[in-house]
Design a protein around this motif. Structure first.
Motif, PDB file in Angstrom:
ATOM      1  N   GLN A 182       0.840  -1.193   0.000  1.00 34.31           N
ATOM      2  CA  GLN A 182       0.000   0.000   0.000  1.00 34.31           C
ATOM      3  C   GLN A 182       0.882   1.253   0.000  1.00 34.31           C
ATOM      4  O   GLN A 182       1.880   1.304   0.705  1.00 34.31           O
ATOM      5  CB  GLN A 182      -0.891   0.039   1.249  1.00 34.31           C
ATOM      6  N   ILE A 183       0.497   2.232  -0.785  1.00 33.61           N
ATOM      7  CA  ILE A 183       1.209   3.503  -0.771  1.00 33.61           C
ATOM      8  C   ILE A 183       0.768   4.291   0.454  1.00 33.61           C
ATOM      9  O   ILE A 183      -0.422   4.474   0.690  1.00 33.61           O
ATOM     10  CB  ILE A 183       0.923   4.315  -2.052  1.00 33.61           C
ATOM     11  N   MET A 184       1.740   4.732   1.246  1.00 29.68           N
ATOM     12  CA  MET A 184       1.440   5.561   2.414  1.00 29.68           C
ATOM     13  C   MET A 184       1.973   6.964   2.160  1.00 29.68           C
ATOM     14  O   MET A 184       3.151   7.148   1.829  1.00 29.68           O
ATOM     15  CB  MET A 184       2.078   4.976   3.680  1.00 29.68           C
ATOM     16  N   THR A 185       1.126   7.957   2.284  1.00 29.72           N
ATOM     17  CA  THR A 185       1.548   9.333   2.072  1.00 29.72           C
ATOM     18  C   THR A 185       2.350   9.820   3.272  1.00 29.72           C
ATOM     19  O   THR A 185       2.259   9.263   4.375  1.00 29.72           O
ATOM     20  CB  THR A 185       0.347  10.266   1.862  1.00 29.72           C
ATOM     21  N   ARG A 186       3.131  10.872   3.056  1.00 34.00           N
ATOM     22  CA  ARG A 186       3.881  11.456   4.163  1.00 34.00           C
ATOM     23  C   ARG A 186       2.919  11.957   5.241  1.00 34.00           C
ATOM     24  O   ARG A 186       3.229  11.890   6.430  1.00 34.00           O
ATOM     25  CB  ARG A 186       4.770  12.592   3.658  1.00 34.00           C
ATOM     26  N   GLU A 187       1.770  12.479   4.839  1.00 30.69           N
ATOM     27  CA  GLU A 187       0.781  12.958   5.800  1.00 30.69           C
ATOM     28  C   GLU A 187       0.292  11.813   6.692  1.00 30.69           C
ATOM     29  O   GLU A 187       0.183  11.973   7.920  1.00 30.69           O
ATOM     30  CB  GLU A 187      -0.401  13.600   5.074  1.00 30.69           C
ATOM     31  N   GLU A 188      -0.002  10.663   6.094  1.00 34.79           N
ATOM     32  CA  GLU A 188      -0.456   9.503   6.863  1.00 34.79           C
ATOM     33  C   GLU A 188       0.628   9.023   7.817  1.00 34.79           C
ATOM     34  O   GLU A 188       0.369   8.735   8.986  1.00 34.79           O
ATOM     35  CB  GLU A 188      -0.843   8.370   5.917  1.00 34.79           C
ATOM     36  N   ILE A 189       1.850   8.920   7.296  1.00 35.09           N
ATOM     37  CA  ILE A 189       2.960   8.436   8.104  1.00 35.09           C
ATOM     38  C   ILE A 189       3.198   9.363   9.290  1.00 35.09           C
ATOM     39  O   ILE A 189       3.320   8.920  10.434  1.00 35.09           O
ATOM     40  CB  ILE A 189       4.236   8.325   7.243  1.00 35.09           C
ATOM     41  N   PHE A 190       3.253  10.652   9.003  1.00 30.07           N
ATOM     42  CA  PHE A 190       3.538  11.631  10.050  1.00 30.07           C
ATOM     43  C   PHE A 190       2.467  11.589  11.128  1.00 30.07           C
ATOM     44  O   PHE A 190       2.772  11.616  12.328  1.00 30.07           O
ATOM     45  CB  PHE A 190       3.617  13.029   9.429  1.00 30.07           C
ATOM     46  N   HIS A 191       1.206  11.519  10.707  1.00 24.57           N
ATOM     47  CA  HIS A 191       0.109  11.522  11.680  1.00 24.57           C
ATOM     48  C   HIS A 191       0.136  10.263  12.543  1.00 24.57           C
ATOM     49  O   HIS A 191      -0.076  10.331  13.761  1.00 24.57           O
ATOM     50  CB  HIS A 191      -1.227  11.628  10.973  1.00 24.57           C
ATOM     51  N   LYS A 192       0.397   9.107  11.953  1.00 25.80           N
ATOM     52  CA  LYS A 192       0.410   7.861  12.713  1.00 25.80           C
ATOM     53  C   LYS A 192       1.596   7.792  13.672  1.00 25.80           C
ATOM     54  O   LYS A 192       1.485   7.245  14.768  1.00 25.80           O
ATOM     55  CB  LYS A 192       0.430   6.665  11.760  1.00 25.80           C
ATOM     56  N   LEU A 193       2.737   8.353  13.265  1.00 23.76           N
ATOM     57  CA  LEU A 193       3.924   8.284  14.110  1.00 23.76           C
ATOM     58  C   LEU A 193       3.942   9.362  15.182  1.00 23.76           C
ATOM     59  O   LEU A 193       4.434   9.140  16.280  1.00 23.76           O
ATOM     60  CB  LEU A 193       5.189   8.397  13.253  1.00 23.76           C
ATOM     61  N   ARG A 194       3.420  10.533  14.864  1.00 21.92           N
ATOM     62  CA  ARG A 194       3.515  11.660  15.785  1.00 21.92           C
ATOM     63  C   ARG A 194       2.191  12.004  16.461  1.00 21.92           C
ATOM     64  O   ARG A 194       2.183  12.633  17.507  1.00 21.92           O
ATOM     65  CB  ARG A 194       3.997  12.912  15.035  1.00 21.92           C
ATOM     66  N   GLY A 195       1.081  11.666  15.819  1.00 21.98           N
ATOM     67  CA  GLY A 195      -0.209  12.041  16.374  1.00 21.98           C
ATOM     68  C   GLY A 195      -0.554  13.494  16.131  1.00 21.98           C
ATOM     69  O   GLY A 195      -1.499  14.017  16.720  1.00 21.98           O
ATOM     70  N   ILE A 196       0.218  14.158  15.259  1.00 22.92           N
ATOM     71  CA  ILE A 196      -0.056  15.549  14.908  1.00 22.92           C
ATOM     72  C   ILE A 196      -0.027  15.673  13.394  1.00 22.92           C
ATOM     73  O   ILE A 196       0.463  14.797  12.683  1.00 22.92           O
ATOM     74  CB  ILE A 196       0.966  16.513  15.550  1.00 22.92           C
ATOM     75  N   GLU A 197      -0.543  16.777  12.890  1.00 24.58           N
ATOM     76  CA  GLU A 197      -0.646  16.959  11.449  1.00 24.58           C
ATOM     77  C   GLU A 197       0.712  17.312  10.844  1.00 24.58           C
ATOM     78  O   GLU A 197       1.545  17.971  11.462  1.00 24.58           O
ATOM     79  CB  GLU A 197      -1.665  18.064  11.128  1.00 24.58           C
TER      80      GLU A 197
END
Length: 257
Positions: A182-197
């Motif tokens: 699955q392609i994961m966008t930087r926005e998705e990755i950042f939100h899942k890892l940091r919990g912030i936008e």
């Protein structure tokens, strides 16, 4: 492997910064929000202090006297797996990349509001205590032939040899691999890892991908395991074909044998 943290206790934070105008008010604010905070003003003594006291998180000034922040971060990563937030008044993108390359989890530019710093601290400690959640079938061990990743042990192996990963690198590898195909966008990755936008400027995801690739036997120039999808994000490829393995450059093949 990351050491265990008792989530019922007050988490300990070490601020490494000689700028008392920044460190002292931040210490007071964080303590008012339930943390135990200490301040170290010299980078040379900070390395031993991090190793001996093992705080749950380190806030580290790039230009701290003694050993600078880059050196403190690099040497501390030999024995410390907890989150490190680098802070600096300098806004040069190269500084951010260098800090992340040395193993920092985050880079913050001064001045920063106490409320925003608290949010970052909470996000990093929460991530470190609790493994990154995925949307998959909740498997805790993923086997990709030569590459095995275990989320319970927070360890990974390439051809049965353990891979040296920081906590942040493991989280990113687990997130990508648990979404293999699955392609994961930087926005998705950042939100899942940091919990912030995602703010559109942070380079931490890209830097960590570049550090992870050679560790998992990937070719940094022509990656086959973790692919960059232009204008979208990243794609983790679960199984490499025999042709892809043969096509890997000699230094990658050697690491996989």
């Amino acid at each position: 492997m990351a050491y265990k943290i008792d989530s019922a206790t007050r988490h300990r934070i070490l601020i490494v910064d000689s700028d008392t105008a920044f460190a002292a008010p931040l210490k007071e604010y964080l303590e008012g929000n339930g943390y135990d905070v200490e301040i170290e003003t010299n980078g040379s003594t900070a390395i031993d202090r991090i190793r001996e006291s093992r705080p749950q998180l380190v806030i580290l000034e790039l230009n701290v006297p003694g050993e600078n922040g880059l050196t403190v971060c690099k040497l501390s990563r030999r024995h410390y797996t907890g989150p490190i937030i680098m802070v600096s008044q300098r806004v040069d993108e190269l500084d951010q990349v260098l800090c992340l390359d040395m193993g920092a989890d985050d880079f913050v530019t001064k001045p920063i509001s106490h409320r925003v710093m608290l949010a970052r601290v909470q996000a990093h400690i929460r991530r470190f205590i609790k493994p990154v959640e995925t949307d998959g079938d909740n498997k805790e061990r993923l086997d990709f032939g030569d590459l095995v990743i275990d989320n319970t042990m927070r360890e990974a192996w390439l051809n049965s040899s353990p891979i040296d990963l920081t906590s942040a690198e493991f989280d990113l590898l687990w997130l990508l691999s648990s979404h293999a195909g699955q392609i994961m966008t930087r926005e998705e990755i950042f939100h899942k890892l940091r919990g912030i936008e995602y703010d559109g400027q942070d380079r931490s995801v890209d830097v960590r991908v570049s550090r992870i690739r050679p560790k998992v036997g990937d070719d940094p120039i022509h990656p086959r395991r973790i692919k960059t999808v232009r204008s979208k994000g990243y794609l983790f490829v679960g199984e490499l074909t025999p042709e892809e393995l043969v096509a890997a450059p000699p230094h990658i093949i050697n690491r996989m044998n």
